[in-house]
Design an enzyme around this catalytic site. Structure first.
Site, PDB file in Angstrom:
ATOM      1  N   GLN A  12      -6.075   4.075  -6.194  1.00 38.91           N
ATOM      2  CA  GLN A  12      -7.047   4.078  -7.308  1.00 38.91           C
ATOM      3  C   GLN A  12      -7.766   5.427  -7.428  1.00 38.91           C
ATOM      4  O   GLN A  12      -8.670   5.582  -8.256  1.00 38.91           O
ATOM      5  CB  GLN A  12      -8.077   2.958  -7.126  1.00 38.91           C
ATOM      6  CG  GLN A  12      -7.485   1.554  -7.155  1.00 38.91           C
ATOM      7  CD  GLN A  12      -6.968   1.115  -8.533  1.00 38.91           C
ATOM      8  OE1 GLN A  12      -7.189   1.778  -9.544  1.00 38.91           O
ATOM      9  NE2 GLN A  12      -6.264   0.003  -8.569  1.00 38.91           N
TER      10      GLN A  12
ATOM     11  N   ALA B 260       3.220   0.789  -4.050  1.00 36.82           N
ATOM     12  CA  ALA B 260       2.209   1.162  -3.060  1.00 36.82           C
ATOM     13  C   ALA B 260       2.108   0.111  -1.961  1.00 36.82           C
ATOM     14  O   ALA B 260       1.797   0.427  -0.813  1.00 36.82           O
ATOM     15  CB  ALA B 260       0.862   1.348  -3.742  1.00 36.82           C
TER      16      ALA B 260
ATOM     17  N   SER C 288       0.804   5.224  -6.164  1.00 35.86           N
ATOM     18  CA  SER C 288       1.682   4.390  -6.994  1.00 35.86           C
ATOM     19  C   SER C 288       1.790   4.991  -8.405  1.00 35.86           C
ATOM     20  O   SER C 288       0.779   5.391  -8.977  1.00 35.86           O
ATOM     21  CB  SER C 288       1.084   2.987  -7.071  1.00 35.86           C
ATOM     22  OG  SER C 288       1.983   2.108  -7.688  1.00 35.86           O
TER      23      SER C 288
ATOM     24  N   ASN D  23     -10.411  -0.998  -5.271  1.00 37.03           N
ATOM     25  CA  ASN D  23      -9.807  -1.437  -6.534  1.00 37.03           C
ATOM     26  C   ASN D  23     -10.619  -2.492  -7.277  1.00 37.03           C
ATOM     27  O   ASN D  23     -10.389  -2.734  -8.450  1.00 37.03           O
ATOM     28  CB  ASN D  23      -8.383  -1.954  -6.292  1.00 37.03           C
ATOM     29  CG  ASN D  23      -8.310  -2.970  -5.186  1.00 37.03           C
ATOM     30  OD1 ASN D  23      -8.776  -2.739  -4.082  1.00 37.03           O
ATOM     31  ND2 ASN D  23      -7.755  -4.132  -5.479  1.00 37.03           N
TER      32      ASN D  23
ATOM     33  N   THR E 226      20.392   2.592  -1.768  1.00 36.97           N
ATOM     34  CA  THR E 226      20.711   3.615  -2.766  1.00 36.97           C
ATOM     35  C   THR E 226      19.438   4.103  -3.452  1.00 36.97           C
ATOM     36  O   THR E 226      18.617   3.294  -3.894  1.00 36.97           O
ATOM     37  CB  THR E 226      21.695   3.034  -3.811  1.00 36.97           C
ATOM     38  OG1 THR E 226      22.847   2.594  -3.115  1.00 36.97           O
ATOM     39  CG2 THR E 226      22.075   4.063  -4.858  1.00 36.97           C
TER      40      THR E 226
ATOM     41  N   CYS F  12      -3.603  -8.675  -7.675  1.00 32.07           N
ATOM     42  CA  CYS F  12      -2.697  -9.277  -6.690  1.00 32.07           C
ATOM     43  C   CYS F  12      -3.243 -10.591  -6.144  1.00 32.07           C
ATOM     44  O   CYS F  12      -2.511 -11.380  -5.570  1.00 32.07           O
ATOM     45  CB  CYS F  12      -2.449  -8.322  -5.527  1.00 32.07           C
ATOM     46  SG  CYS F  12      -1.421  -6.963  -6.023  1.00 32.07           S
TER      47      CYS F  12
ATOM     48  N   HIS G 212       2.702   3.474 -11.274  1.00 34.00           N
ATOM     49  CA  HIS G 212       2.317   2.661 -12.441  1.00 34.00           C
ATOM     50  C   HIS G 212       0.813   2.637 -12.680  1.00 34.00           C
ATOM     51  O   HIS G 212       0.354   2.109 -13.692  1.00 34.00           O
ATOM     52  CB  HIS G 212       2.908   1.243 -12.364  1.00 34.00           C
ATOM     53  CG  HIS G 212       2.252   0.317 -11.404  1.00 34.00           C
ATOM     54  ND1 HIS G 212       1.237  -0.528 -11.769  1.00 34.00           N
ATOM     55  CD2 HIS G 212       2.456   0.091 -10.092  1.00 34.00           C
ATOM     56  CE1 HIS G 212       0.865  -1.254 -10.721  1.00 34.00           C
ATOM     57  NE2 HIS G 212       1.585  -0.880  -9.683  1.00 34.00           N
TER      58      HIS G 212
HETATM   59  C1  LIG Z   1      -5.943   0.029  -3.827  1.00 35.21           C
HETATM   60  C2  LIG Z   1      -4.572  -0.498  -4.093  1.00 35.21           C
HETATM   61  N1  LIG Z   1      -3.641  -0.399  -3.138  1.00 35.21           N
HETATM   62  C3  LIG Z   1      -2.395  -0.861  -3.327  1.00 35.21           C
HETATM   63  C4  LIG Z   1      -2.025  -1.449  -4.508  1.00 35.21           C
HETATM   64  C5  LIG Z   1      -0.624  -1.958  -4.674  1.00 35.21           C
HETATM   65  O1  LIG Z   1       0.068  -1.216  -5.640  1.00 35.21           O
HETATM   66  P1  LIG Z   1       1.533  -1.611  -6.101  1.00 35.21           P
HETATM   67  O2  LIG Z   1       1.368  -2.501  -7.267  1.00 35.21           O
HETATM   68  O3  LIG Z   1       2.202  -0.319  -6.474  1.00 35.21           O
HETATM   69  O4  LIG Z   1       2.186  -2.266  -4.955  1.00 35.21           O
HETATM   70  C6  LIG Z   1      -2.962  -1.584  -5.532  1.00 35.21           C
HETATM   71  C7  LIG Z   1      -2.611  -2.274  -6.792  1.00 35.21           C
HETATM   72  O5  LIG Z   1      -3.415  -2.891  -7.428  1.00 35.21           O
HETATM   73  C8  LIG Z   1      -4.270  -1.085  -5.320  1.00 35.21           C
HETATM   74  O6  LIG Z   1      -5.215  -1.184  -6.265  1.00 35.21           O
END
Ligand SMILES: Cc1ncc(COP(=O)(O)O)c(C=O)c1O
Length: 376
Positions: A179, A69, A197, A150, A235, A321, A199
């Protein structure tokens, strides 16, 4: 270990893993190769794209596969800003976005002469719509606002914001819906671009999507081959992209049932924590039930995280993050909760996999930690 960090990432679902393993063995050919094996890979990947498009009620060519994402957000913001900078160099976002939105905007401002307005949020963590209305200008080309925060779970009034932007400007509207997907309904009919995303929905890491309206053009961030409509060279990650469709279908099928279940868990946890004078709840009751942000009156985030970890509970403070930075939670500060509360917070994130017993034992552990460390 009791896992309560589902907003960071989720465990992969068995059905998705099984399908993925089978795909990996068989569809190793490059989807751009012209032989039968390549064509077969391409066919399945395009079928996945079509299925995803159908689930979102959009066109196939509006679905772009990416690696995460963060990449999708960078594409939406930088790809769009560079393509349309001749129209204006003003961007609008909020002060509580994920770092991938925040830093993409920051880079455009610091190195490419863009001006960025960061909208404030209200006490409940939602964007201040009045501020958006004031900030919109003739030279605004892009507005990017997240659907669900998040850190706190605050749900933004995306339709209201997007409708206003479209009615009053030529700017495009991007939403980071990471989210929100699989948790609350996501309607793409009123936005121009959206980020998701895999995951976060029990799918694979290294797998994500950017939804982009057909009419919108982006400047490629990876200049290479013809993949992803000439937008993102390299690829194709065939099997990963194929299995996204299944991941999405499964989570959407169960969305309402999961929502009801998690809402009940959230209520239960709130009730326990409210009884405790040392704990303050930061997440608004109207927000996503999947995320509960709380602060301890007398214990800092790092101590809380470590003490809970020692007792077998996995939770986060701030977004994952930013977990290694000492910086204070910009989200709680923006909500006006103050430095003490912002440095004493943790994020608990729930799932349909969470049980009543897990919630109860977590609540007891948090109370105990608050008492033990208060007296030290
Ligand atoms: C609101 C939000 N945007 C973007 C991301 C980034 O996701 P990714 O880990 O797939 O880069 C996150 C991940 O915590 C998120 O919570």
């Amino acid at each position: 270990m009791i896992y309560l960090d589902y907003a960071s990432t989720t465990p992969i679902r068995k059905e998705v893993l099984n399908t993925y393993e089978k795909l990996l063995e068989r569809y190793y050919a490059n989807s751009d190769s012209l032989h039968d094996l390549g064509r077969e890979s391409a066919k399945l990947m395009e079928q996945s794209r079509a299925n995803i498009a159908q689930l979102f009620h959009v066109l196939e060519e509006e679905i772009i596969f990416t690696s995460c994402a963060s990449e999708s957000n960078n594409y939406a913001i930088k790809g769009y800003a560079w393509k349309y900078m001749h129209r204006g160099k003003h961007l609008i976002t909020t002060c509580v976005e994920h770092s991938s939105v925040h830093n993409a905007c920051k880079q455009l401002a610091e190195h490419f002469g863009f001006e960025v307005t960061y909208l404030p949020v209200l006490e409940n963590g939602c964007v201040d719509v009045k501020a958006l209305k004031k900030a919109l200008r003739k030279d605004t080309i892009l507005v990017s606002i997240m659907m669900v925060n998040n850190e706190t779970g605050a749900i933004n009034p995306i339709k209201e914001c997007a409708d206003y932007v479209h009615a009053n400007s030529r700017a495009a509207f991007h939403v980071d819906a990471v989210q929100a997907l699989g948790k609350i309904p996501v309607d793409l009919s009123y936005v121009d671009m959206a980020t998701f995303s895999a995951h976060k929905i029990y799918g694979l890491k290294g797998s994500a999507i950017l939804y982009k309206k057909k009419m919108i053009e982006l400047l490629p961030l990876i200049s290479a081959g013809q993949q992803e409509f000439n937008l993102r060279g390299g690829t194709s990650n065939v099997c990963t992209n194929i299995v996204f469709a299944k991941t999405l279908r499964l989570i959407l099928e169960e969305q309402q049932a999961h929502f009801d279940y998690v809402s009940r868990l959230n209520k239960r946890l709130r009730k326990f924590l409210k009884e405790e004078n040392d704990i303050l709840i930061n997440s608004d009751i109207q927000g996503s039930p999947y995320i509960l942000n709380v602060s301890a009156r007398y214990v800092g985030s790092e101590i809380l995280l470590n003490a809970l970890n020692e007792r077998g509970f996995a939770v986060s403070a701030k977004s994952t993050c930013a977990s290694k930075s000492k910086a204070i939670s910009h989200v709680l500060m923006a909500m006006g909760l103050g430095e003490q509360r912002a440095t004493h917070s943790i994020r608990i994130s729930l799932s349909h996999l969470t049980t009543d017993a897990e919630v109860d034992s977590f609540a007891s552990a948090l109370k105990e930690v608050c008492h033990v460390y208060r007296t030290k």
